[in-house]
Structures are given as structure tokens and as C-alpha cells.
Scaffold this motif. Structure first.
Motif, PDB file in Angstrom:
ATOM      1  N   VAL A   1     -20.007  15.185 -12.420  1.00 21.76           N
ATOM      2  CA  VAL A   1     -18.868  15.208 -13.330  1.00 21.76           C
ATOM      3  C   VAL A   1     -17.836  14.176 -12.892  1.00 21.76           C
ATOM      4  N   GLU A   2     -17.703  14.051 -11.568  1.00 24.16           N
ATOM      5  CA  GLU A   2     -16.678  13.143 -11.030  1.00 24.16           C
ATOM      6  C   GLU A   2     -17.065  12.728  -9.626  1.00 24.16           C
ATOM      7  N   ARG A   3     -16.914  11.440  -9.340  1.00 28.72           N
ATOM      8  CA  ARG A   3     -17.051  10.960  -7.955  1.00 28.72           C
ATOM      9  C   ARG A   3     -15.674  11.028  -7.336  1.00 28.72           C
ATOM     10  N   LEU A   4     -15.585  11.511  -6.124  1.00 25.40           N
ATOM     11  CA  LEU A   4     -14.307  11.694  -5.455  1.00 25.40           C
ATOM     12  C   LEU A   4     -14.047  10.574  -4.447  1.00 25.40           C
TER      13      LEU A   4
ATOM     14  N   ALA B   1     -18.324  21.241  -5.256  1.00 26.30           N
ATOM     15  CA  ALA B   1     -18.025  19.986  -4.562  1.00 26.30           C
ATOM     16  C   ALA B   1     -19.218  19.621  -3.685  1.00 26.30           C
ATOM     17  N   LEU B   2     -19.842  18.481  -3.970  1.00 26.39           N
ATOM     18  CA  LEU B   2     -20.950  17.974  -3.164  1.00 26.39           C
ATOM     19  C   LEU B   2     -20.395  17.522  -1.814  1.00 26.39           C
ATOM     20  N   ILE B   3     -21.002  18.026  -0.745  1.00 23.69           N
ATOM     21  CA  ILE B   3     -20.510  17.791   0.616  1.00 23.69           C
ATOM     22  C   ILE B   3     -21.481  16.877   1.364  1.00 23.69           C
ATOM     23  N   ASP B   4     -20.930  15.847   2.025  1.00 18.06           N
ATOM     24  CA  ASP B   4     -21.785  14.972   2.831  1.00 18.06           C
ATOM     25  C   ASP B   4     -21.890  15.508   4.262  1.00 18.06           C
ATOM     26  N   SER B   5     -22.612  14.799   5.108  1.00 18.22           N
ATOM     27  CA  SER B   5     -22.836  15.271   6.482  1.00 18.22           C
ATOM     28  C   SER B   5     -21.564  15.331   7.312  1.00 18.22           C
ATOM     29  N   ALA B   6     -20.555  14.563   6.925  1.00 23.58           N
ATOM     30  CA  ALA B   6     -19.283  14.585   7.646  1.00 23.58           C
ATOM     31  C   ALA B   6     -18.371  15.701   7.145  1.00 23.58           C
ATOM     32  N   GLY B   7     -18.851  16.482   6.186  1.00 21.29           N
ATOM     33  CA  GLY B   7     -18.051  17.582   5.649  1.00 21.29           C
ATOM     34  C   GLY B   7     -17.077  17.156   4.562  1.00 21.29           C
ATOM     35  N   ARG B   8     -17.232  15.934   4.069  1.00 26.05           N
ATOM     36  CA  ARG B   8     -16.324  15.421   3.038  1.00 26.05           C
ATOM     37  C   ARG B   8     -16.836  15.767   1.643  1.00 26.05           C
ATOM     38  N   GLU B   9     -15.914  16.059   0.742  1.00 27.89           N
ATOM     39  CA  GLU B   9     -16.255  16.280  -0.669  1.00 27.89           C
ATOM     40  C   GLU B   9     -16.390  14.908  -1.315  1.00 27.89           C
ATOM     41  N   VAL B  10     -17.579  14.614  -1.847  1.00 24.70           N
ATOM     42  CA  VAL B  10     -17.831  13.275  -2.377  1.00 24.70           C
ATOM     43  C   VAL B  10     -17.993  13.240  -3.894  1.00 24.70           C
ATOM     44  N   ALA B  11     -18.241  14.389  -4.506  1.00 22.43           N
ATOM     45  CA  ALA B  11     -18.405  14.430  -5.961  1.00 22.43           C
ATOM     46  C   ALA B  11     -18.270  15.866  -6.448  1.00 22.43           C
ATOM     47  N   VAL B  12     -17.969  15.987  -7.725  1.00 23.09           N
ATOM     48  CA  VAL B  12     -17.973  17.291  -8.385  1.00 23.09           C
ATOM     49  C   VAL B  12     -19.253  17.352  -9.211  1.00 23.09           C
TER      50      VAL B  12
ATOM     51  N   MET C   1     -11.589  19.869  -2.011  1.00 24.74           N
ATOM     52  CA  MET C   1     -10.707  20.474  -2.990  1.00 24.74           C
ATOM     53  C   MET C   1     -10.150  21.758  -2.389  1.00 24.74           C
ATOM     54  N   THR C   2      -9.106  21.605  -1.681  1.00 24.31           N
ATOM     55  CA  THR C   2      -8.502  22.775  -1.061  1.00 24.31           C
ATOM     56  C   THR C   2      -7.485  23.379  -2.003  1.00 24.31           C
ATOM     57  N   GLY C   3      -7.011  24.549  -1.653  1.00 25.70           N
ATOM     58  CA  GLY C   3      -6.004  25.192  -2.476  1.00 25.70           C
ATOM     59  C   GLY C   3      -6.600  26.258  -3.352  1.00 25.70           C
ATOM     60  N   PRO C   4      -5.793  26.791  -4.280  1.00 26.60           N
ATOM     61  CA  PRO C   4      -6.227  27.936  -5.093  1.00 26.60           C
ATOM     62  C   PRO C   4      -7.334  27.599  -6.080  1.00 26.60           C
ATOM     63  N   HIS C   5      -7.539  26.314  -6.368  1.00 28.43           N
ATOM     64  CA  HIS C   5      -8.570  25.924  -7.331  1.00 28.43           C
ATOM     65  C   HIS C   5      -9.737  25.250  -6.634  1.00 28.43           C
ATOM     66  N   ALA C   6      -9.927  25.552  -5.359  1.00 27.61           N
ATOM     67  CA  ALA C   6     -11.003  24.941  -4.589  1.00 27.61           C
ATOM     68  C   ALA C   6     -12.364  25.255  -5.216  1.00 27.61           C
TER      69      ALA C   6
ATOM     70  N   LEU D   1     -30.005  12.489   0.542  1.00 30.55           N
ATOM     71  CA  LEU D   1     -29.948  13.242  -0.710  1.00 30.55           C
ATOM     72  C   LEU D   1     -28.621  13.034  -1.433  1.00 30.55           C
ATOM     73  N   VAL D   2     -27.515  13.051  -0.690  1.00 34.22           N
ATOM     74  CA  VAL D   2     -26.200  12.823  -1.297  1.00 34.22           C
ATOM     75  C   VAL D   2     -26.156  11.431  -1.914  1.00 34.22           C
ATOM     76  N   ALA D   3     -26.679  10.436  -1.205  1.00 40.09           N
ATOM     77  CA  ALA D   3     -26.693   9.070  -1.740  1.00 40.09           C
ATOM     78  C   ALA D   3     -27.510   9.009  -3.033  1.00 40.09           C
ATOM     79  N   ALA D   4     -28.641   9.723  -3.082  1.00 42.77           N
ATOM     80  CA  ALA D   4     -29.470   9.737  -4.294  1.00 42.77           C
ATOM     81  C   ALA D   4     -28.728  10.390  -5.454  1.00 42.77           C
ATOM     82  N   VAL D   5     -27.940  11.441  -5.179  1.00 39.98           N
ATOM     83  CA  VAL D   5     -27.128  12.062  -6.235  1.00 39.98           C
ATOM     84  C   VAL D   5     -26.109  11.053  -6.747  1.00 39.98           C
ATOM     85  N   LEU D   6     -25.425  10.392  -5.837  1.00 37.65           N
ATOM     86  CA  LEU D   6     -24.372   9.455  -6.237  1.00 37.65           C
ATOM     87  C   LEU D   6     -24.934   8.254  -6.992  1.00 37.65           C
ATOM     88  N   ARG D   7     -26.187   7.889  -6.723  1.00 37.78           N
ATOM     89  CA  ARG D   7     -26.839   6.792  -7.461  1.00 37.78           C
ATOM     90  C   ARG D   7     -27.390   7.259  -8.802  1.00 37.78           C
TER      91      ARG D   7
END
Length: 145
Positions: free
Chosen positions: A137-140, A56-67, A1-6, A22-28
Motif C-alpha cells: 500500500v505504501e513504501r515507508l 508494517a513489513l519489518i526488515d532484519s534491522a527491525g525497521r518498518e519498510v512498507a505497509v 508506526m508507533t502510537g495508538p494507530h500502530a 524476501l523483503v527486497a522481493a516484496v519491495l520490488r
């Protein structure tokens, strides 16, 4: 989530297999709580996150995967962690003793000791921890790297 509302990043463990687990367990929906060391906030000069904060939940690749939204933040001694918190970490612990052993292994590991700048860092019953509870709140949508 880049930009002014990151949103601020929500990081679990260090990048690598543990973070991915851990990220996978959150998403499940299995992991709805996590534990950090209060000293981490102190070293970074960071305030504790407020209840209601979204990250923003961040995975090992640096990607935002969920809010994620924080629903509870507690500061307490390590010796006062209860079974419900241990179970809600979603890592398969069936007792506080198992939970603590797993967390002590992580906190006493070389990466954490290096991050804290203390090669001899150890925890005990009086070590202050930050117990956070959150909800997805949201999966991205995640672009492949």
C-alpha cells in the motif's frame, strides 16, 4: 508506526539474509504471497489475519519498510499448494516441487523447530498451511541504523 494507530508487524522468515531477500522481493513487487504453518498461529494463540488487514513489513534491522494489505488468506493442506502461489512467492521457483523443497528446508530448520518447540518437526501433504496474498500500500522512508 508507533502510537495508538500502530500497525501489527508483518514478519517474513527470521531476521537475517533470508528475511532481507524476501523483503527486497516484496519491495520490488516480485513477492505478493507467502506461506506459513497453521501450527504457528495455534502455538502463539493468534487468530488468522483477516483480509483487508494492514501490517508494517519489518526488515532484519527491525525497521518498518512498507505497509502491506492482505488481499487473500487461505488455509489448505500443503499438498494442495498450486503453481500460481509458488510463483507469486517471488523467490524464483518454477515449480511446486521447487517451492516445496525450499519451504521444507526452512520449516525443518533448527530455528523453526526451536520456535515450534519440536526438534523433530516435519511437514507432509496433510500439514495445514496459511497461504496469504498481499499488496504493498505504501513504501515507508527508512532511517539508516
Amino acid at each position: 508506526m508507533t502510537g495508538p494507530h500502530a500497525l501489527p508487524p508483518y514478519l517474513l522468515a527470521f531476521p537475517g539474509p533470508l528475511r532481507d531477500q524476501l523483503v527486497a522481493a516484496v519491495l520490488r513487487g516480485e513477492k505478493v504471497s507467502t506461506t506459513g504453518l497453521l501450527v504457528e498461529y495455534e502455538i502463539e494463540g493468534e487468530e488468522l489475519p483477516p483480509v483487508g488487514e494492514r501490517s508494517a513489513l519489518i526488515d532484519s534491522a527491525g525497521r518498518e519498510v512498507a505497509v502491506l494489505e492482505l488481499t487473500e488468506v487461505r488455509v489448505l493442506p500443503l499438498g494442495e499448494v498450486d503453481l500460481q502461489h509458488a510463483l507469486d512467492e517471488g523467490e524464483g521457483y518454477s515449480s511446486v516441487a521447487e517451492w516445496r523443497a525450499g519451504h521444507e528446508e526452512f520449516w525443518h530448520g533448527a530455528e523453526m523447530r526451536a520456535a515450534l518447540g519440536d526438534p523433530g518437526f516435519t511437514v507432509d501433504d496433510d500439514t495445514m498451511i496459511v497461504a496469504e496474498r498481499f499488496r504493498v500500500v505504501e513504501r515507508l522512508p527508512v532511517a539508516e541504523v
